[in-house]
Design a protein around this motif. Structure first.
Motif, PDB file in Angstrom:
ATOM      1  N   ARG A 126       0.988  -1.176   0.109  1.00  0.00           N
ATOM      2  CA  ARG A 126      -0.033   0.067   0.159  1.00  0.00           C
ATOM      3  C   ARG A 126       0.901   1.183  -0.029  1.00  0.00           C
ATOM      4  N   LEU A 127       0.354   2.237  -0.764  1.00  0.00           N
ATOM      5  CA  LEU A 127       1.393   3.502  -0.837  1.00  0.00           C
ATOM      6  C   LEU A 127       0.016   4.605  -0.057  1.00  0.00           C
ATOM      7  N   PHE A 128       0.786   5.197   0.969  1.00  0.00           N
ATOM      8  CA  PHE A 128       0.045   6.237   1.431  1.00  0.00           C
ATOM      9  C   PHE A 128       0.016   7.598   0.526  1.00  0.00           C
ATOM     10  N   SER A 129      -0.958   8.417   0.602  1.00  0.00           N
ATOM     11  CA  SER A 129      -0.779   9.686  -0.122  1.00  0.00           C
ATOM     12  C   SER A 129      -0.473  10.752   1.000  1.00  0.00           C
ATOM     13  N   GLY A 130      -0.524  10.226   2.136  1.00  0.00           N
ATOM     14  CA  GLY A 130      -0.284  11.411   3.494  1.00  0.00           C
ATOM     15  C   GLY A 130      -1.421  12.182   3.792  1.00  0.00           C
ATOM     16  N   ASN A 131      -2.643  11.680   3.315  1.00  0.00           N
ATOM     17  CA  ASN A 131      -3.900  12.368   3.707  1.00  0.00           C
ATOM     18  C   ASN A 131      -5.047  11.376   4.151  1.00  0.00           C
ATOM     19  N   GLU A 132      -4.481  10.307   4.602  1.00  0.00           N
ATOM     20  CA  GLU A 132      -5.631   9.379   5.103  1.00  0.00           C
ATOM     21  C   GLU A 132      -6.030   9.348   6.406  1.00  0.00           C
ATOM     22  N   GLU A 133      -7.390   8.939   6.417  1.00  0.00           N
ATOM     23  CA  GLU A 133      -7.906   8.732   7.763  1.00  0.00           C
ATOM     24  C   GLU A 133      -8.392   7.406   7.992  1.00  0.00           C
ATOM     25  N   LEU A 134      -7.603   6.681   8.624  1.00  0.00           N
ATOM     26  CA  LEU A 134      -8.046   5.058   8.719  1.00  0.00           C
ATOM     27  C   LEU A 134      -8.448   5.000  10.382  1.00  0.00           C
ATOM     28  N   ALA A 135      -9.468   3.888  10.052  1.00  0.00           N
ATOM     29  CA  ALA A 135     -10.195   3.515  11.326  1.00  0.00           C
ATOM     30  C   ALA A 135      -9.807   2.114  11.709  1.00  0.00           C
ATOM     31  N   LEU A 136      -8.980   1.981  12.883  1.00  0.00           N
ATOM     32  CA  LEU A 136      -8.372   0.801  13.287  1.00  0.00           C
ATOM     33  C   LEU A 136      -9.081   0.223  14.419  1.00  0.00           C
ATOM     34  N   PRO A 137      -9.368  -1.030  14.320  1.00  0.00           N
ATOM     35  CA  PRO A 137     -10.310  -1.773  15.516  1.00  0.00           C
ATOM     36  C   PRO A 137      -9.816  -1.540  16.696  1.00  0.00           C
ATOM     37  N   SER A 138      -8.454  -1.387  16.929  1.00  0.00           N
ATOM     38  CA  SER A 138      -7.965  -1.258  18.333  1.00  0.00           C
ATOM     39  C   SER A 138      -7.776  -0.136  18.992  1.00  0.00           C
ATOM     40  N   CYS A 139      -7.448   0.986  17.963  1.00  0.00           N
ATOM     41  CA  CYS A 139      -7.207   2.179  18.602  1.00  0.00           C
ATOM     42  C   CYS A 139      -7.745   3.433  17.887  1.00  0.00           C
ATOM     43  N   GLY A 140      -8.773   3.007  17.037  1.00  0.00           N
ATOM     44  CA  GLY A 140      -9.714   4.259  16.243  1.00  0.00           C
ATOM     45  C   GLY A 140      -9.111   4.717  15.265  1.00  0.00           C
ATOM     46  N   LYS A 141      -9.300   6.216  15.322  1.00  0.00           N
ATOM     47  CA  LYS A 141      -9.044   6.977  14.162  1.00  0.00           C
ATOM     48  C   LYS A 141      -7.246   6.998  14.127  1.00  0.00           C
ATOM     49  N   VAL A 142      -6.832   7.062  13.013  1.00  0.00           N
ATOM     50  CA  VAL A 142      -5.327   7.448  12.835  1.00  0.00           C
ATOM     51  C   VAL A 142      -5.112   8.148  11.612  1.00  0.00           C
ATOM     52  N   ARG A 143      -4.547   9.255  11.548  1.00  0.00           N
ATOM     53  CA  ARG A 143      -4.286  10.169  10.595  1.00  0.00           C
ATOM     54  C   ARG A 143      -2.962   9.951  10.012  1.00  0.00           C
TER      55      ARG A 143
END
Ligand SMILES: [Zn+2]
Length: 303
Positions: A132-149
Motif C-alpha cells: 500500500r502507498l500512502f498519499s499522506g492524507n488518509e484517515e484510517l479507522a483501526l479496530p484496536s485504537c480508532g482513528k489514525v491520521r
C-alpha cells in the motif's frame, strides 16, 4: 550488546525503544497491539523477533525510506508493507537507494562500494515492493485504537509521514526527532523549507504524546520551546555559514572543514564530511536563491 530501555504503553500503542537511545543506526519503533501493526522496524532486533513470535506482526508501516528505519524489515517478509508513494523507489533497488542519497556512480564510487556491504549486512536490505502507498492524507479507522491520521510531513524526505492516533493523542513525528542536533535535510530530495513547514504544522496539532524515532523518543506534553529550538538549529547553521563567508570567499572543502553541522570532525570522515557537505549545499542553494550568496571561480562569496 544492545541496551534497550523498557517499553512504554499508551493504550494499545507500545513504544519500543531502540538500542543506545535509538541513535543511528537504530531507531525507536511503535507497535499497535490488536491491529498488529509495527511502525519502523529498526529498534532492538531481538525484541522485534520476540514480538513477531509472541504477538504477531501483520503490517509494517514505514515513516520514510531511510535505512535506520527499516533495518530489521527482513524479519517481516510476510507482513503487508506501507509507505508514502513518494518514498517507495529506494526500497526496491539498492542502486536507486544510493542515488537517492546523492551518491554519484562515478564521483562517489568508493563511497557507494563501502555502503553496499553495510546495507546488506547491517541494514539487511532486501528489495521490497510495498502493498500500500500512502498519499499522506488518509484517515484510517483501526479496530484496536480508532482513528489514525496519516499526515504527509515532507522535508526530511519527500514522502516522510507522521501518524496521529487521535483517541490517544499520540503523534509519531518520526525523524523530526526534536533533538538538539536538529533536523536532517541533506538528501537531494530533502527540503529545508518543507522541513520548517512540516515541523511547524506538527507542533500545532497539540498532541499530548509526541513520539520521535531517535533519542528521547517519547515526550509528554512537550513545551512549545522544544519545537521552536529544533527549527532554530536551521537558522543557527545558516548564521554560522554566513559568518564564515564574511571572512572571504570559500571553497566547499573549506566550508565542510568548519563542521557547522556536526560541530567537530568525526569518524568515519568519509561519511560525516559527505553529510556536512550535503547540508551546507542546501543552505548555499537557499542563500543563492535569495541572492545573498554567489559562486565565483568555484568559491562561495557574500553578495
Ligand atoms: Zn531519516
Amino acid at each position: 550488546m544492545s541496551q534497550a530501555a523498557e517499553e512504554t504503553r499508551i493504550g494499545p500503542l507500545v513504544f519500543l525503544p531502540g538500542p543506545n537511545k535509538g541513535k543511528y543506526p537504530h531507531c525507536h519503533s511503535l507497535y499497535v497491539e490488536g491491529d498488529k501493526i509495527l511502525i519502523d522496524p529498526a529498534s532492538d532486533r531481538e525484541r522485534l523477533k520476540r514480538l513477531k513470535d509472541e504477538k504477531g506482526v501483520d503490517e509494517v508501516w514505514l515513516t520514510h525510506w531511510h535505512e535506520d528505519h527499516f533495518a530489521h524489515l527482513d524479519l517481516f517478509e510476510d507482513a503487508l508493507l506501507s509507505i508514502h508513494a513518494l518514498d517507495e523507489p529506494p526500497l526496491g533497488d539498492i542502486e536507486t537507494f544510493m542515488d537517492w542519497y546523492g551518491m554519484d556512480p562515478d564521483r562517489d564510487k568508493s563511497l557507494r562500494e563501502s555502503w553496499k556491504p553495510l546495507m546488506l549486512e547491517q541494514f539487511h536490505f532486501i528489495p521490497r515492493k510495498p502493498h500500500r502507498l500512502f498519499s499522506g492524507n488518509e484517515e484510517l479507522a483501526l479496530p484496536s485504537c480508532g482513528k489514525v491520521r496519516v499526515i504527509a510531513a515532507p522535508g526530511h524526505t519527500p514522502g516522510h509521514c507522521a501518524f496521529y492516533f487521535e483517541d490517544f493523542s499520540l503523534l509519531c513525528t518520526a525523524d523530526y526527532d526534536l533533538t538538539p542536533f536538529g533536523p536532517w535535510y541533506g538528501d537531494p530530495g530533502s527540503s529545508m523549507e518543507d522541513t520548517i513547514c512540516s515541523v511547524t504544522a506538527l507542533s500545532q496539532i497539540g498532541a499530548k504524546w509526541v513520539m520521535t524515532c531517535h533519542e528521547t523518543g517519547l515526550f509528554e506534553n512537550p513545551p512549545d520551546r522544544i519545537w521552536t529550538d529544533y527549527t532554530l538549529v536551521i537558522q543557527r547553521r545558516e548564521e554560522a555559514l554566513l559568518t564564515f563567508l564574511a571572512t572571504g570567499p570559500k571553497t566547499m572543502q573549506e566550508i565542510v572543514e568548519q563542521w557547522i553541522v556536526y560541530k567537530k570532525r568525526r569518524e568515519p570522515i568519509e561519511f560525516y564530511s559527505w553529510g556536512e557537505k550535503a547540508t551546507m549545499k542546501k543552505h548555499l542553494e537557499a542563500l543563492m536563491k535569495q541572492d545573498r550568496v554567489r559562486k565565483i571561480d568555484g568559491r562561495y562569496a557574500l553578495k
